[in-house]
Design a protein around this motif. Structure first.
Motif, PDB file in Angstrom:
ATOM      1  N   ALA A 213     -23.066   0.510  60.863  1.00 35.98           N
ATOM      2  CA  ALA A 213     -24.347   0.150  60.239  1.00 35.98           C
ATOM      3  C   ALA A 213     -24.189  -0.102  58.750  1.00 35.98           C
ATOM      4  O   ALA A 213     -24.822  -1.011  58.193  1.00 35.98           O
ATOM      5  CB  ALA A 213     -25.369   1.260  60.483  1.00 35.98           C
ATOM      6  N   PHE A 214     -23.361   0.682  58.089  1.00 33.10           N
ATOM      7  CA  PHE A 214     -23.186   0.513  56.641  1.00 33.10           C
ATOM      8  C   PHE A 214     -22.608  -0.854  56.315  1.00 33.10           C
ATOM      9  O   PHE A 214     -23.058  -1.528  55.379  1.00 33.10           O
ATOM     10  CB  PHE A 214     -22.264   1.608  56.107  1.00 33.10           C
ATOM     11  N   VAL A 215     -21.638  -1.289  57.094  1.00 33.92           N
ATOM     12  CA  VAL A 215     -20.970  -2.562  56.799  1.00 33.92           C
ATOM     13  C   VAL A 215     -21.715  -3.731  57.423  1.00 33.92           C
ATOM     14  O   VAL A 215     -22.065  -4.707  56.759  1.00 33.92           O
ATOM     15  CB  VAL A 215     -19.510  -2.527  57.278  1.00 33.92           C
ATOM     16  N   ALA A 216     -21.961  -3.655  58.738  1.00 34.39           N
ATOM     17  CA  ALA A 216     -22.513  -4.805  59.459  1.00 34.39           C
ATOM     18  C   ALA A 216     -23.970  -5.051  59.132  1.00 34.39           C
ATOM     19  O   ALA A 216     -24.420  -6.201  59.141  1.00 34.39           O
ATOM     20  CB  ALA A 216     -22.341  -4.599  60.964  1.00 34.39           C
ATOM     21  N   LEU A 217     -24.742  -4.027  58.861  1.00 35.76           N
ATOM     22  CA  LEU A 217     -26.158  -4.213  58.561  1.00 35.76           C
ATOM     23  C   LEU A 217     -26.403  -4.285  57.059  1.00 35.76           C
ATOM     24  O   LEU A 217     -26.933  -5.270  56.539  1.00 35.76           O
ATOM     25  CB  LEU A 217     -26.971  -3.074  59.187  1.00 35.76           C
ATOM     26  N   ASN A 218     -26.001  -3.262  56.350  1.00 31.11           N
ATOM     27  CA  ASN A 218     -26.318  -3.165  54.924  1.00 31.11           C
ATOM     28  C   ASN A 218     -25.609  -4.241  54.108  1.00 31.11           C
ATOM     29  O   ASN A 218     -26.246  -5.015  53.376  1.00 31.11           O
ATOM     30  CB  ASN A 218     -25.941  -1.769  54.432  1.00 31.11           C
ATOM     31  N   LEU A 219     -24.290  -4.321  54.232  1.00 31.56           N
ATOM     32  CA  LEU A 219     -23.538  -5.265  53.407  1.00 31.56           C
ATOM     33  C   LEU A 219     -23.806  -6.715  53.800  1.00 31.56           C
ATOM     34  O   LEU A 219     -23.830  -7.602  52.948  1.00 31.56           O
ATOM     35  CB  LEU A 219     -22.040  -4.960  53.502  1.00 31.56           C
ATOM     36  N   LEU A 220     -24.008  -6.960  55.098  1.00 32.55           N
ATOM     37  CA  LEU A 220     -24.264  -8.337  55.521  1.00 32.55           C
ATOM     38  C   LEU A 220     -25.639  -8.808  55.064  1.00 32.55           C
ATOM     39  O   LEU A 220     -25.814  -9.991  54.722  1.00 32.55           O
ATOM     40  CB  LEU A 220     -24.138  -8.448  57.037  1.00 32.55           C
ATOM     41  N   ALA A 221     -26.618  -7.918  55.049  1.00 35.34           N
ATOM     42  CA  ALA A 221     -27.926  -8.284  54.506  1.00 35.34           C
ATOM     43  C   ALA A 221     -27.816  -8.646  53.031  1.00 35.34           C
ATOM     44  O   ALA A 221     -28.414  -9.633  52.565  1.00 35.34           O
ATOM     45  CB  ALA A 221     -28.914  -7.135  54.716  1.00 35.34           C
ATOM     46  N   GLN A 222     -27.055  -7.861  52.273  1.00 27.45           N
ATOM     47  CA  GLN A 222     -26.852  -8.175  50.863  1.00 27.45           C
ATOM     48  C   GLN A 222     -26.112  -9.499  50.686  1.00 27.45           C
ATOM     49  O   GLN A 222     -26.454 -10.304  49.806  1.00 27.45           O
ATOM     50  CB  GLN A 222     -26.072  -7.047  50.192  1.00 27.45           C
ATOM     51  N   TYR A 223     -25.114  -9.746  51.521  1.00 29.95           N
ATOM     52  CA  TYR A 223     -24.317 -10.969  51.382  1.00 29.95           C
ATOM     53  C   TYR A 223     -25.158 -12.216  51.608  1.00 29.95           C
ATOM     54  O   TYR A 223     -25.145 -13.153  50.796  1.00 29.95           O
ATOM     55  CB  TYR A 223     -23.153 -10.930  52.372  1.00 29.95           C
ATOM     56  N   PHE A 224     -25.914 -12.246  52.699  1.00 31.99           N
ATOM     57  CA  PHE A 224     -26.717 -13.430  52.983  1.00 31.99           C
ATOM     58  C   PHE A 224     -27.887 -13.551  52.003  1.00 31.99           C
ATOM     59  O   PHE A 224     -28.315 -14.667  51.692  1.00 31.99           O
ATOM     60  CB  PHE A 224     -27.226 -13.409  54.418  1.00 31.99           C
ATOM     61  N   GLY A 225     -28.402 -12.420  51.532  1.00 29.69           N
ATOM     62  CA  GLY A 225     -29.447 -12.501  50.522  1.00 29.69           C
ATOM     63  C   GLY A 225     -28.940 -13.114  49.228  1.00 29.69           C
ATOM     64  O   GLY A 225     -29.605 -13.974  48.622  1.00 29.69           O
ATOM     65  N   GLN A 226     -27.761 -12.705  48.782  1.00 27.87           N
ATOM     66  CA  GLN A 226     -27.175 -13.296  47.580  1.00 27.87           C
ATOM     67  C   GLN A 226     -26.751 -14.742  47.811  1.00 27.87           C
ATOM     68  O   GLN A 226     -26.850 -15.580  46.909  1.00 27.87           O
ATOM     69  CB  GLN A 226     -25.980 -12.454  47.136  1.00 27.87           C
TER      70      GLN A 226
ATOM     71  N   VAL B 264     -23.063 -18.051  61.131  1.00 31.54           N
ATOM     72  CA  VAL B 264     -23.617 -16.708  61.310  1.00 31.54           C
ATOM     73  C   VAL B 264     -22.646 -15.817  62.080  1.00 31.54           C
ATOM     74  O   VAL B 264     -22.357 -14.680  61.678  1.00 31.54           O
ATOM     75  CB  VAL B 264     -24.972 -16.795  62.036  1.00 31.54           C
ATOM     76  N   LEU B 265     -22.114 -16.317  63.203  1.00 28.72           N
ATOM     77  CA  LEU B 265     -21.211 -15.502  64.009  1.00 28.72           C
ATOM     78  C   LEU B 265     -19.899 -15.221  63.287  1.00 28.72           C
ATOM     79  O   LEU B 265     -19.332 -14.128  63.414  1.00 28.72           O
ATOM     80  CB  LEU B 265     -20.938 -16.200  65.340  1.00 28.72           C
ATOM     81  N   GLY B 266     -19.395 -16.211  62.523  1.00 28.77           N
ATOM     82  CA  GLY B 266     -18.153 -15.989  61.787  1.00 28.77           C
ATOM     83  C   GLY B 266     -18.291 -14.922  60.728  1.00 28.77           C
ATOM     84  O   GLY B 266     -17.440 -14.037  60.604  1.00 28.77           O
ATOM     85  N   ALA B 267     -19.375 -14.989  59.950  1.00 31.69           N
ATOM     86  CA  ALA B 267     -19.599 -13.967  58.923  1.00 31.69           C
ATOM     87  C   ALA B 267     -19.861 -12.606  59.547  1.00 31.69           C
ATOM     88  O   ALA B 267     -19.340 -11.577  59.080  1.00 31.69           O
ATOM     89  CB  ALA B 267     -20.769 -14.380  58.029  1.00 31.69           C
ATOM     90  N   ALA B 268     -20.673 -12.569  60.613  1.00 30.27           N
ATOM     91  CA  ALA B 268     -20.959 -11.296  61.278  1.00 30.27           C
ATOM     92  C   ALA B 268     -19.697 -10.685  61.867  1.00 30.27           C
ATOM     93  O   ALA B 268     -19.454  -9.474  61.760  1.00 30.27           O
ATOM     94  CB  ALA B 268     -22.010 -11.509  62.368  1.00 30.27           C
ATOM     95  N   GLY B 269     -18.860 -11.517  62.499  1.00 28.49           N
ATOM     96  CA  GLY B 269     -17.624 -11.000  63.071  1.00 28.49           C
ATOM     97  C   GLY B 269     -16.661 -10.485  62.021  1.00 28.49           C
ATOM     98  O   GLY B 269     -15.994  -9.460  62.217  1.00 28.49           O
ATOM     99  N   ALA B 270     -16.578 -11.179  60.876  1.00 30.41           N
ATOM    100  CA  ALA B 270     -15.679 -10.739  59.818  1.00 30.41           C
ATOM    101  C   ALA B 270     -16.108  -9.392  59.251  1.00 30.41           C
ATOM    102  O   ALA B 270     -15.290  -8.489  59.038  1.00 30.41           O
ATOM    103  CB  ALA B 270     -15.623 -11.791  58.713  1.00 30.41           C
TER     104      ALA B 270
END
Length: 273
Positions: free
Chosen positions: A92-105, A126-132
């Motif tokens: 959750a810390f990486v896939a939810l929190n950090l990915l929300a920040q990444y796409f927001g920025q 979307v799938l590539g970034a989420a998978g990474a």
């Protein structure tokens, strides 16, 4: 002196339609899986240096929570819930929190314009970034689960189920994080939503469900990571109920497909603005 049109003479000037060059044929559209692999490799190489320190933070956070809960929880079902919830919290810390920040920025800084010019399907981005991002959770989740089993005296026999829990929970949480980042009107709001989502995963996933009020249990059932936590926790029992484990994993997979579909729609919506 008579004038004869040139087009009636042998070898005369061709018609305008015949003289106009034919438009060049467009190349074939980029296929999903090659595009997905290319975006995944690019995201993995870009995030490798910046995200590894944050992965250590996520792992230490989950390990610290288990050490604190060790003084409150002795064993049994509550210990299984704590270990499973702390392990999925890394995801959750990486896939939810950090990915929300990444796409927001990315949206606030105009980075989506770059991806919009690439000949790749929106789902591949979307799938590539989420998978990474989800890939970075594998070592931290395994370390957290193994440490928790040793700390609470739980069996290590069925930790192989993490091979299903991590990608399915990661897909559900990454899709949710990407959707939050893409739908938030400002980058600061995307960061706030990501933090709130991770806090919900912490409070509703790590704490034993038996000690929660009924209203909080209903909210817990709406959290995508709950089913990954339940599936992992059931494998710590002396005789795991594999039918219920598979059921929890199936629900987690369905939620992951839906959340990634919403994130893809949100990407299309944000890219055309």
């Amino acid at each position: 002196m008579s004038v004869v049109p040139a087009d009636v003479l042998p070898g005369g000037a061709p018609d305008a339609e015949e003289a106009a060059p034919e438009p060049a044929a467009l190349g074939p559209r980029a296929r999903l899986w090659p595009s997905l692999a290319a975006v995944y490799r690019a995201q993995l190489s870009r995030a490798r240096v910046a995200r590894i320190p944050l992965l250590f933070v996520a792992t230490f956070q989950s390990v610290g929570i288990m050490i604190l809960m060790r003084g409150v929880v002795d064993g049994g079902g509550e210990a299984r819930a704590v270990v499973a919830g702390s392990s999925v919290l890394v995801v959750a810390f990486v896939a939810l929190n950090l990915l929300a920040q990444y796409f927001g920025q990315l949206r606030a800084g105009g980075g989506l314009d770059h991806y919009a010019t690439l000949p790749v399907p929106p789902a591949a981005v979307v799938l590539g970034a989420a998978g990474a991002y989800a890939s970075f959770t594998v070592p931290g989740t395994v370390v957290t689960a193994a440490f928790g089993c040793v700390l609470f005296g739980l069996p290590l026999t069925h930790l192989w189920v993490l091979a299903a829990v991590i990608p399915l929970s990661g897909a559900a949480l990454a899709g949710l994080g990407a959707a939050l980042g893409l739908l938030a009107p400002r980058a600061e709001l995307a960061t706030l939503l990501g933090q709130l989502g991770m806090s919900a995963a912490l409070l509703l996933g790590v704490l034993p469900a038996e000690r929660m009020p009924e209203a909080v249990r209903l909210a817990r059932d709406l959290l995508p990571s709950t089913y990954g936590v339940e599936a992992l926790a059931r494998t710590f029992a002396p005789h795991p109920d594999w039918a219920r484990v598979l059921g929890d994993l199936a629900v987690c997979g369905v939620v992951g497909v839906l959340s990634l579909a919403v994130a893809t729609w949100a990407y299309r919506r944000a890219a055309v603005r």
